[in-house]
Motif scaffolding. Sequence first.
Motif, mmCIF file in Angstrom:
data_model
loop_
_atom_site.group_PDB
_atom_site.id
_atom_site.type_symbol
_atom_site.label_atom_id
_atom_site.label_comp_id
_atom_site.label_asym_id
_atom_site.label_seq_id
_atom_site.Cartn_x
_atom_site.Cartn_y
_atom_site.Cartn_z
ATOM 1 N N GLU A 117 0.721 -1.260 -0.016
ATOM 2 C CA GLU A 117 -0.130 -0.123 0.259
ATOM 3 C C GLU A 117 1.006 1.308 0.163
ATOM 4 N N ARG A 118 1.980 1.149 0.900
ATOM 5 C CA ARG A 118 2.778 2.451 0.980
ATOM 6 C C ARG A 118 3.593 2.504 -0.292
ATOM 7 N N MET A 119 4.008 1.637 -0.970
ATOM 8 C CA MET A 119 4.671 1.505 -2.338
ATOM 9 C C MET A 119 3.823 2.041 -3.424
ATOM 10 N N LEU A 120 2.537 1.777 -3.559
ATOM 11 C CA LEU A 120 1.501 2.300 -4.349
ATOM 12 C C LEU A 120 1.464 3.808 -4.113
ATOM 13 N N MET A 121 1.781 4.352 -2.974
ATOM 14 C CA MET A 121 1.357 5.702 -2.909
ATOM 15 C C MET A 121 2.728 6.365 -3.206
ATOM 16 N N TYR A 122 3.849 5.713 -3.142
ATOM 17 C CA TYR A 122 5.013 6.441 -3.686
ATOM 18 C C TYR A 122 4.979 6.356 -5.294
ATOM 19 N N ILE A 123 4.629 5.285 -5.681
ATOM 20 C CA ILE A 123 4.575 5.306 -7.278
ATOM 21 C C ILE A 123 3.525 6.260 -7.730
#
Length: 626
Positions: A117-123
């Motif tokens: 979930e956090r990675m998707l926000m960074y992406i």
Amino acid sequence: MLTLQPLLQPGVRSLPSFRFQQCYAFSKSNFFTPICMNLDCSGKKNTPTQVFQDTAISLKLPGPMDGNRMNGQHNENLNNILDYETAMEALSSLITGKKRGDISYIPANLSKKDRPERMLMYIEIMGLKEQMENLKIIHVAGTKGKGSTCTFCESILRECGFRTGMFTSPHLIDVRERFRLEGMDITEEKFLHYFQECWVQLKENVTDDLPMPRLFEFLTIMAIKIFVSEKVDVAIIEVGLGGTRDSTNVIKNPIVCGVSSLGMDHMESLGDTIGEIASQKAGIFKAQVPAFTVPQPDEAMNALRERAEVMKVPLKVVNPLDFKLLKCVPLSLSGDHQFTNARLAVALCQSWLHTTGNWKKLFPSYDLDQSLPEAFVRGLSTARLSGRAQIVHDSFAKYCNSSRVRTSGDLIFYLDGAHSPESMEACAKWFCGAARDVHDKQKSPTLGAKILNGGNTWMDQRICTTKNAPDMISKQILLFNCMDVRDPEVLLSKLFRTCASDMHFSKAIFVPSISRYNKVTSSSSSISYDITPKDLSWQMNLQRVWEKIVNGKDVSKVKPQIFLNGDASTYSQTNGSYSCSTMVSSLPSAINWLRNYVKENPSFRIQVLVTGSLHLVGDVLKLLTR
């Protein structure tokens, strides 16, 4: 506060760029075998004259660059590229723990969200979500062999004519090793360009609930940015740890997934059983996306199949590659286990080619059970991966004088970053065979060798041999270290017992690594040659374990300067005054001692197996190439 240092003069590079040159010698048993390692250096170092705080940076970023080097039209933007060592400091600031396995350091604001979930926000902050979905990705997980599988895949598809990108981990000497474009490590200029763009954009958008990503998260984001911007035809991405919660699992629509051989590793994060570990690895499976694996232990295979059934994934198991399909051309990566990795890579590449509509265009009449296309064979025979079954002949000492009289013994390093029981067994089998092969080669006439320069340029090289050289006395030495989260008794027992039927280690050296878990370094980073006494309690524990395995009980230690005398095969368990191992306070001291020993003993061939840790392997490579 971390400061970033831009270069102020256009067209000036901050630090030398390095390119690996692997040497290969031809033999009857191997088409080519790595024999040495050199560094090619260009550019000059310049000192930045002004410092800006990271919160005050306002930079005009250069646009995407063609090829894997800077074009002249972008030189005017080089003044915006950060100093490389400063970039290493910035990356180091993203490491929040002091050692692997320590979860107490994870900030509360990071633990609120799952990593995907956090990675998707960074992406989304980077504006990469839609572009990432257009990447044609091969996603590979596993305990051992996943890096080799990715390397084979990259080499095969590049030989098929595709523009390739590959993201793997860890790096051994320089962080740029993790990012390859068309088979080459990304250049320093390009690395700095994409690092700067990701760093600034993420830094401007951090909040209390979404701080800067951790190191591997940042590198994963950077890899996606690189592959999108460089418009690669295929992106081969290796999972960092596990699968389900890995940063790379932000990938939602790969073309094909693979799971290499599974074993007991990273139990503190993935589970205490092989089934639990397999379930984590299978977390990269995506609905109806084809997946391939290799023969696994029953419990692991059941877990993979269970996940595949839930996700409606067509999972296929492939057996090791039949050597006959290579048309008498050996794999470039050594070891019998590489035939398993090679077959998995072949299956992944074939599936990728079928799904993307390229198989019928390129190979309309091929049956992979009967033969491999020439491009596949070339890819499997030219793939390169440092620190895995790698042989390095130390060229520090001059072996022959002008009269071709031997003035030094041979010092040969066998490097393999094995750190699990399964990989240690494979490493031991490879070392026993490779050590015997070197003896056969030394008895042959002068060998015409080839240096592989960055995968493109070939040049002639000669290996010095002596007139009327007597048979040399071979001694096998173990140079070992491992992380304290490993079980050294399991690793060292597996190594000793696998080698026991073929050879005995004359001595074992236990030494601390130079590199630190909480610091990112480059090929240009300084090396500490400090030999002052330090905490060697872990090395002392390793030595006690080894002595117990070899002799059945603890024996007294001997001084390093005489540790090569005698041979482990002659030891008696009743001889309590003689030891077959030693501790050395620093790695540079151990390397220097070995070099001095072969200088003083021209009739000796010292074969050093370096294993137990990729950190140790990387440190040895860095020392040998300076």
